[in-house]
Design an enzyme around this catalytic site. Structure first.
Site, mmCIF file in Angstrom:
data_model
loop_
_atom_site.group_PDB
_atom_site.id
_atom_site.type_symbol
_atom_site.label_atom_id
_atom_site.label_comp_id
_atom_site.label_asym_id
_atom_site.label_seq_id
_atom_site.Cartn_x
_atom_site.Cartn_y
_atom_site.Cartn_z
ATOM 1 C CB SER A 127 -2.555 -48.336 11.758
ATOM 2 O OG SER A 127 -3.444 -47.828 10.820
ATOM 3 C CG ASP B 68 -4.528 -45.494 12.748
ATOM 4 O OD1 ASP B 68 -5.273 -46.209 13.439
ATOM 5 O OD2 ASP B 68 -4.575 -45.470 11.506
ATOM 6 C CE1 TYR C 44 -10.967 -48.372 8.402
ATOM 7 C CE2 TYR C 44 -11.855 -46.146 8.341
ATOM 8 C CZ TYR C 44 -11.090 -47.119 8.960
ATOM 9 O OH TYR C 44 -10.444 -46.823 10.134
ATOM 10 N NE ARG D 178 -7.088 -46.044 9.428
ATOM 11 C CZ ARG D 178 -7.142 -47.359 9.488
ATOM 12 N NH1 ARG D 178 -7.843 -48.028 8.636
ATOM 13 N NH2 ARG D 178 -6.458 -48.006 10.411
ATOM 14 C CD GLN E 219 0.658 -43.205 8.189
ATOM 15 O OE1 GLN E 219 1.460 -42.316 7.930
ATOM 16 N NE2 GLN E 219 0.535 -44.279 7.450
HETATM 17 P P1 NAD Z 1 -10.044 -52.840 7.755
HETATM 18 O O1 NAD Z 1 -9.468 -53.435 8.995
HETATM 19 O O2 NAD Z 1 -11.278 -52.013 7.870
HETATM 20 O O3 NAD Z 1 -10.319 -54.008 6.695
HETATM 21 C C1 NAD Z 1 -9.298 -54.910 6.331
HETATM 22 C C2 NAD Z 1 -9.295 -55.112 4.816
HETATM 23 O O4 NAD Z 1 -10.413 -55.909 4.431
HETATM 24 C C3 NAD Z 1 -9.385 -53.834 3.991
HETATM 25 O O5 NAD Z 1 -8.282 -53.770 3.113
HETATM 26 C C4 NAD Z 1 -10.697 -53.991 3.242
HETATM 27 O O6 NAD Z 1 -10.643 -53.409 1.955
HETATM 28 C C5 NAD Z 1 -10.829 -55.480 3.164
HETATM 29 N N1 NAD Z 1 -12.186 -55.996 2.850
HETATM 30 C C6 NAD Z 1 -13.405 -55.548 3.268
HETATM 31 N N2 NAD Z 1 -14.397 -56.329 2.739
HETATM 32 C C7 NAD Z 1 -13.772 -57.284 2.002
HETATM 33 C C8 NAD Z 1 -14.237 -58.398 1.229
HETATM 34 N N3 NAD Z 1 -15.526 -58.677 1.099
HETATM 35 N N4 NAD Z 1 -13.304 -59.161 0.606
HETATM 36 C C9 NAD Z 1 -11.988 -58.891 0.712
HETATM 37 N N5 NAD Z 1 -11.489 -57.876 1.430
HETATM 38 C C10 NAD Z 1 -12.374 -57.081 2.054
HETATM 39 O O7 NAD Z 1 -8.943 -51.977 6.968
HETATM 40 P P2 NAD Z 1 -7.626 -51.278 7.508
HETATM 41 O O8 NAD Z 1 -6.546 -52.244 7.732
HETATM 42 O O9 NAD Z 1 -8.022 -50.444 8.654
HETATM 43 O O10 NAD Z 1 -7.182 -50.367 6.271
HETATM 44 C C11 NAD Z 1 -8.083 -49.728 5.414
HETATM 45 C C12 NAD Z 1 -7.323 -48.784 4.501
HETATM 46 O O11 NAD Z 1 -6.887 -47.649 5.202
HETATM 47 C C13 NAD Z 1 -6.084 -49.360 3.858
HETATM 48 O O12 NAD Z 1 -6.000 -48.853 2.565
HETATM 49 C C14 NAD Z 1 -4.979 -48.800 4.660
HETATM 50 O O13 NAD Z 1 -3.761 -48.778 3.962
HETATM 51 C C15 NAD Z 1 -5.518 -47.425 4.912
HETATM 52 N N6 NAD Z 1 -4.882 -46.775 6.063
HETATM 53 C C16 NAD Z 1 -4.400 -45.514 5.913
HETATM 54 C C17 NAD Z 1 -3.789 -44.873 6.974
HETATM 55 C C18 NAD Z 1 -3.247 -43.502 6.841
HETATM 56 O O14 NAD Z 1 -3.152 -43.006 5.754
HETATM 57 N N7 NAD Z 1 -2.911 -42.858 7.932
HETATM 58 C C19 NAD Z 1 -3.699 -45.524 8.197
HETATM 59 C C20 NAD Z 1 -4.216 -46.822 8.322
HETATM 60 C C21 NAD Z 1 -4.814 -47.434 7.224
#
Ligand code: NAD
Length: 374
Positions: free
Chosen positions: A133, A130, A228, A122, A127
């Site tokens: 995402s 991905d 994550y 990530r 990006q």
């Molecule tokens: P994910 O699908 O793994 O999880 C979804 C969300 O659920 C996450 O925000 C996580 O913190 C939350 N979560 C987990 N347990 C929880 C709980 N008990 N209660 C409430 N919320 C809970 O996550 P995702 O959508 O894949 O994204 C994870 C992170 O990665 C985010 O910060 C996202 O912005 C980041 N990201 C970065 C890039 C990049 O920089 N290229 C790309 C994609 C995502």
């Protein structure tokens, strides 16, 4: 160089791993593309659109697979697919690598270079490749649309001569990619939106979208290097449930997206919390496929509880938007291919020193090379 696109076989799968636009880009690199007839039909891309870009509709998919240097997949691959591929060929697609050890071993045995698109790091650079995402973004949007269509109310406030309708309340649990898109979509539709995530960095993002962040003190939480969420202790989860019970009871739509990458999702909304919600309320559980965030969720079913709450656990909501989901998925794979394409050699060069390759290439030279799966 021949690229073969696998046609999904599951009845419920509407997406495709190739679109005419992605084909155009790849053919421009000098790659020949072969795919079975009807590969894009369910996502509204007829064969003729691919043919117009120079794609060959394969008369014998097995022969095309056997001679391909690169294979694009969308459904989980089968060991039999790897056996049919030639040694050294690259397979790009979804692998769900956690819990699929046999499949990874089969790729190594067949000397296929297996790239798990879920393991793309990530980073800003990666990006565009991905798939988690790109698909989560659409799922977040569709969660709100599905919730709104199953709710017996409207989302926005309406002031009419017959009276005022107050806005519906939407609560989003888990504010990653899907959750952020769900907040933005619910706000656009005029709902009153609240959200919660265990990662404290999210609060600012929630506020910047005009939603309210629900504050619950869980002690130390946080995130991994890849962004994550870290797993909560059972005690912390219980504190979270107590903090959320009232917000859930007061919400018309609850959307849960709280996943833990590679592990089972935590149960956040218990049966007692559902029982306290009003009749007609809707829960959309986006974590359904990995166990669900809601007690009572059934994958790909709508459960109506005794108190009239609808719990909807559609596994892949992005599958309901196949034109755009395919557009994004195919673009992710094509971007990977373009990024690692050596135009002088006219082949894919997967440099083992490259951060993206280190993250996503699971097998090479007949061995499992990824440290997590070795
Ligand atoms: P994910 O699908 O793994 O999880 C979804 C969300 O659920 C996450 O925000 C996580 O913190 C939350 N979560 C987990 N347990 C929880 C709980 N008990 N209660 C409430 N919320 C809970 O996550 P995702 O959508 O894949 O994204 C994870 C992170 O990665 C985010 O910060 C996202 O912005 C980041 N990201 C970065 C890039 C990049 O920089 N290229 C790309 C994609 C995502």
């Amino acid at each position: 160089m021949i690229l073969f696109v696998q046609k999904p076989t599951e009845k419920a799968e509407n997406r495709a791993a190739m679109t005419p636009a992605a084909a155009k880009k790849l053919i421009g690199l000098g790659i020949s593309i072969e795919m079975p007839a009807g590969t894009g039909v369910k996502s509204s891309y007829p064969d003729q659109q691919y043919i117009d870009e120079g794609v060959t509709i394969s008369q014998s998919p097995d022969e095309s697979l056997a001679k391909a240097d690169i294979v694009y997949g969308l459904e989980l691959p089968k060991a039999a697919t790897f056996k049919k591929m030639k040694e050294g060929a690259v397979y790009l697609g979804r692998v769900e690598p956690f819990g699929n050890a046999k499949l990874i071993a089969a790729a190594a045995k067949a000397k296929v270079r297996l790239v798990s698109m879920e393991m793309i790091p990530r980073t800003t650079l990666a990006q565009k490749m991905d798939i988690l995402s790109s698909q989560a973004n659409l799922a977040g949007y569709q969660a709100v649309i599905t919730g709104a269509s199953r709710l017996d109310k409207i989302l926005p406030m309406m002031m009419t001569p017959a009276g005022t309708i107050s806005p519906s309340k939407v609560f989003i649990i888990g504010v990653g990619v899907a959750g952020l898109q769900a907040i933005a979509t619910a706000k656009r539709l005029g709902a009153r939106v609240q959200a919660f995530d265990t990662r404290p960095v999210v609060e600012e993002q929630v506020k910047s979208l005009g939603a309210k962040f629900v504050k619950i003190d869980l002690g130390e939480t946080g995130q991994t290097e890849q962004g994550y969420a870290k797993e909560l202790t059972e005690e912390q989860l219980e504190m979270q449930r107590q903090g959320m019970a009232k917000v859930c009871a007061d919400s018309d739509i609850v959307i849960t997206t709280a996943k833990l990458f590679g592990r089972k999702a935590p149960i956040i909304v218990t049966a007692d919390m559902v029982a306290a919600m009003a009749a007609g309320s809707v829960i959309i559980d986006l974590a359904a496929e990995t166990g669900g965030n809601v007690e009572g969720t059934k994958v790909d079913e709508e459960v109506v509880t005794d108190n009239g709450v609808k719990i909807i656990g559609i596994g892949k909501l992005e599958n309901e938007l196949p034109t755009h989901a395919s557009q994004m998925y195919a673009a992710n794979l094509a971007n990977f291919t373009e990024h690692f394409w050596d135009s002088e050699k006219g082949e894919l060069v997967l440099d083992p020193e490259d951060e993206i390759i280190q993250g996503s290439l699971l097998t090479d030279n007949g061995e499992i090379i990824h440290p997590t799966f070795k």
